[in-house]
Design an enzyme around this catalytic site. Sequence first.
Site, short mmCIF file in Angstrom:
data_model
loop_
_atom_site.label_atom_id
_atom_site.label_comp_id
_atom_site.label_asym_id
_atom_site.label_seq_id
_atom_site.Cartn_x
_atom_site.Cartn_y
_atom_site.Cartn_z
N ASP A 77 -2.88 -1.98 2.69
CA ASP A 77 -2.84 -2.68 1.41
C ASP A 77 -3.92 -2.17 0.46
O ASP A 77 -3.73 -2.14 -0.76
CB ASP A 77 -3.04 -4.19 1.61
CG ASP A 77 -1.88 -4.85 2.33
OD1 ASP A 77 -0.80 -4.23 2.41
OD2 ASP A 77 -2.05 -5.98 2.81
N TYR A 126 9.17 -7.75 3.42
CA TYR A 126 9.26 -8.29 2.07
C TYR A 126 10.64 -8.03 1.46
O TYR A 126 11.25 -6.98 1.69
CB TYR A 126 8.21 -7.64 1.18
CG TYR A 126 6.79 -8.07 1.43
CD1 TYR A 126 6.38 -8.55 2.67
CD2 TYR A 126 5.83 -7.99 0.42
CE1 TYR A 126 5.07 -8.93 2.90
CE2 TYR A 126 4.51 -8.37 0.63
CZ TYR A 126 4.14 -8.84 1.88
OH TYR A 126 2.84 -9.22 2.10
N GLU A 167 12.20 -4.32 2.70
CA GLU A 167 11.56 -3.36 3.59
C GLU A 167 12.31 -3.33 4.91
O GLU A 167 12.54 -4.37 5.53
CB GLU A 167 10.09 -3.75 3.81
CG GLU A 167 9.28 -3.71 2.52
CD GLU A 167 7.88 -4.23 2.67
OE1 GLU A 167 6.99 -3.83 1.90
OE2 GLU A 167 7.66 -5.08 3.57
#
Length: 383
Positions: free
Chosen positions: A74, A340, A362
């Site tokens: 991230d 997601y 995803e």
Amino acid sequence: METGSGIFSVFLLLSPCVCAFNPTQINPLVYDEQLLWVSGVQGEVNTFRIPLITFTPRGSLLAFCEARKLSSNDVGAKFIAVRRSTDKGSTWSPTSFIVDDEYRADGLNLGSVVADEETGSIILIYSICFHLYYCSPPSTMMVESLDDGLSWSHPRNLSVQLGVKAFMGGPGFGIQKRLPPAKGRLVVCGHGTIEGDGVFCILSDDHGQSWYNGAALKSIPYNQPKKALDFNPDECQPVELPDGSIMINVRNQNTYHCRCRIVVRSLDGGLTLPVEELYFDTNLVDPVVAAGALQKDGVLYFSNPSNYQHRVNLTLRWSFTNGKSWENQAVQIWEGPSAYSCITSFNSGSVEDEKYIYAIYEKGHKDYWETISFVKIHLFGGR
């Protein structure tokens, strides 16, 4: 903006649903699927993650994601990637990179996309330095397209208006209020970070020219380290319900009360989130992840990896009662690793557009970050 685009937008807002189908006939079928991005195969990009999708007021589809340069983490340097379709997902443009954070130690993070039906503009909200990793302060940023997603403005830093508190939209879409209260308002909801987590909304009443802070639903304890089972609302997706209220479906980060979704509602256009309007939807089993939600023709749709522990089994569910209950039937979009997701539809009022919703998610065989896939779902195709 082309002359007349405002008239087209008014048509979209006012067109009644033809309603050739009875909602109780819903039996979704995955009609088409395409991989939009594959991690690890494109030059400067290591991993594609955090997919967003929206229709423009003119009927084009825009798909966005983070193109993570160095790893799947991230934190780190990224591009914002976009692909565009003018035929409702049958074909797509090549990938364009519309924002580049160069090689920041704590780069950009998506983010929410919001379409302004009155002006035709597409606004993308993202953050820089969200994790406060070797940088400070964080910034909330915005880029805008006035030509149906073909080109994008230089980034604007909204922190002068909003302050320097860490805020990450969605990930998903923001909404423009179609009904009172605050008809026309742009509402983008997201979350804070680390100790200062919670759901927060930013609002604009002038089509994105200026923004201000709206509702806040803070974590408990706030601004203190979190433990398992603490109340910690996180990534979220707002939808406007038929009564004009805003329902926000929220990731339950520390699994407070259940391994399920938090739901909260704003009755004043995103200014407040009363605790009286909060509940835990134990029917929406969740492994702690960002999820998709969409209101279309009086039906509420929800997508997530439906599993108590693992990010697998991407599933579509629907409700005829604004989420108070869910139909027993559900559609498995992908049985394997999945995470997601984001859902959209085009509300032109035509019979053809009433049939479909569109999702991006995803998807992988070993790990969920292997690809980002687009699916076109025929709502009545399974009958």
